[in-house]
Design an enzyme around this catalytic site. Sequence first.
Site, PDB file in Angstrom:
ATOM      1  N   ASN A   3      -3.361  -3.993  -2.581  1.00  0.00           N
ATOM      2  CA  ASN A   3      -3.272  -4.985  -1.509  1.00  0.00           C
ATOM      3  C   ASN A   3      -1.839  -5.513  -1.445  1.00  0.00           C
ATOM      4  OD1 ASN A   3      -4.031  -6.396   0.715  1.00  0.00           O
ATOM      5  ND2 ASN A   3      -4.892  -8.134  -0.393  1.00  0.00           N
ATOM      6  N   THR A  37       0.886  -1.140   0.000  1.00  0.00           N
ATOM      7  CA  THR A  37       0.000   0.000   0.000  1.00  0.00           C
ATOM      8  C   THR A  37       0.926   1.192   0.000  1.00  0.00           C
ATOM      9  OG1 THR A  37      -1.533  -1.307   1.261  1.00  0.00           O
ATOM     10  CG2 THR A  37      -1.762   1.074   1.467  1.00  0.00           C
ATOM     11  N   GLY A  84       1.084  -1.266   5.311  1.00  0.00           N
ATOM     12  CA  GLY A  84       1.431  -2.258   6.330  1.00  0.00           C
ATOM     13  C   GLY A  84       0.319  -3.242   6.648  1.00  0.00           C
ATOM     14  N   GLY A  85      -0.721  -3.312   5.799  1.00  0.00           N
ATOM     15  CA  GLY A  85      -1.795  -4.287   6.028  1.00  0.00           C
ATOM     16  C   GLY A  85      -2.402  -4.092   7.407  1.00  0.00           C
TER      17      GLY A  85
END
Length: 587
Positions: free
Chosen positions: A415, A395, A488-489
């Site tokens: 993603n 991201t 960083g999800g």
Amino acid sequence: MKIKATVTSIMIGFLAIVSSSTIGADGAHTTFLDKNARFHPVVSQLGMVVSQETIASQVGADILEAGGNAIDAAVATGFALAVTLPRAGNLGGGGFMMVYLAKENKTIAIDYREMAPLSANKDMFLDQNGDVDNAKARFSAQSSGVPGTVAGLLHALDNYGSMSVSEVLKPAIKLASKGFKVNHDLSDSLLLSSKRLHKHKASKDYFYKAEGDYYLPGDVLVQSDLSSTLNRISKQGGSGFYKGKTAELIVKQMHRSAGLISLQDLANYKVVEREPVCGSYRSISLCAMPPPSSGGVHLIQMLNILENYNLAKLGHNNAASIHLLIEGMRSAYADRSLYLGDPDFTPVPVQKIISKSYAKAISEQINPHKARRSKDVYPGLDSWVTSQSNESEETTHFSTWDKHGNIVSNTYTLNFAYGSGIAVEGAGFLLNNEMDDFSAKPGSANGYGLIGGTANAIQPKKRPLSSMTPTILFDANNKPILATGSPGGSTIITIVLQIILNWAEFGMGIAEATAAPRIHHQWLPDEVYYEKGISQDTLSLLRSMGHSIQPKSRVLGSTQSIAAKENYLEGSADPRRQGAAAISQNN
Ligand code: DON
């Protein structure tokens, strides 16, 4: 001369660099810097752009110098990143943009998250045994949601920008058609993703040399098909992507790779302006992204929980304060697993989760000396509501700020790094694998280990739950003081939390707040992730309190922040990943 800083040039006066190269969760090659390092932030009395890639930051700064506002600069930077940072910058993904309009003193949340195609269904990623087929959910054409980026950026420009589509797209078109010099970061990341991208002819052709070799630093990468797509958007606006040739190329790619996105899905794509989710921490207030991102809700929830302690007195990154952060994170992510989803499909109890009294009740369950076990911590809202009967990898973020005080805080993504790995043949861009952010089956973990339930189950036209957390902070007089966000999800929300605490609670400057080592906990798995620079003594103390510490340290995120001082701006590009830059406007 522009005040310009790449990550290397802002490290004036650094004390120590630990050059332990690490592969980030997203496959990005990262370098982590010792906690004693000091960075000079980039300062400006005018406007500023901070992004993950130097050329794209410069594009935004040039737009500001040409008289554009923060929104024009953000849109130009967003399109430029789609060319120069293909692992995360995108046309084939989606994201969220927070806009602050100085004149109106108003904050707007723009949701341009991907939507599930009409033919998607809740069991689409289950195999014949009812187990989740992770390869299908993450690396197939079915893993792509209907892209929202082009609609989102154009919506922002149409409604809040001052320039034309062709003006803001011009730099991106030039970068794609004439090419740009590949930097170390892009070269490394293409090498790392080579196996995955080589599986798809168009991806291989677009991002590798004719013989399949990867681009070396200094090589020029030309993207002619991407430039043609950008040209169509420049001439036709949204129709240049969602209709006509680009739409047909996307659908052809779907037919080739057994994907689901149809012409109708593309024509139906809708940007949604949502009420930002706002809260406070001591004297500051903040507005961030509401559902379908979980970012704003849980950021505010964690701040509310932590407000019940005197963290500054306990000290930054010592065992006592980290313990409280972990326990706050544990409770917030437990709630995330049950209550959060797309608000257009499922009621999300936002106001309850961000209430100060719920946070107080959670803080009363936290023992300041002993870790809880995640298996004993449940989503807490239902029992709290009952007890209250008298009265739940890749991201990129960029921030822009103009001389009038308008601000953009934007996070968007494919993603994973390079999304599904599948590029649209003839159109030059990669497609996202955002469908994996849905809960493919209640209780099963997605690519970031996040657990979800029916609130985040797949449904046609629904938006998958996100963790992206673009945020804007305000002082006691309601004057904006900080724009920040990160990739960083699942770790994004806790990264933004720590930037805010470092800055607002521990009194750090924005560069110091950015560089300080971070930790993360997400309820499940019941493990603390940490960065190098958290001392071994601290880790031992945390273990003795009962925390399970991941054996290996990780690199957590890459924040791109702008803070306002008395009469100037301070920008800080995160030193964790190569190539990021804060660039100021000088005239
Ligand atoms: O929306 C989300 O939460 C994820 N798709 C974000 C992915 C991400 O941050 C990967 N980057 N490192």
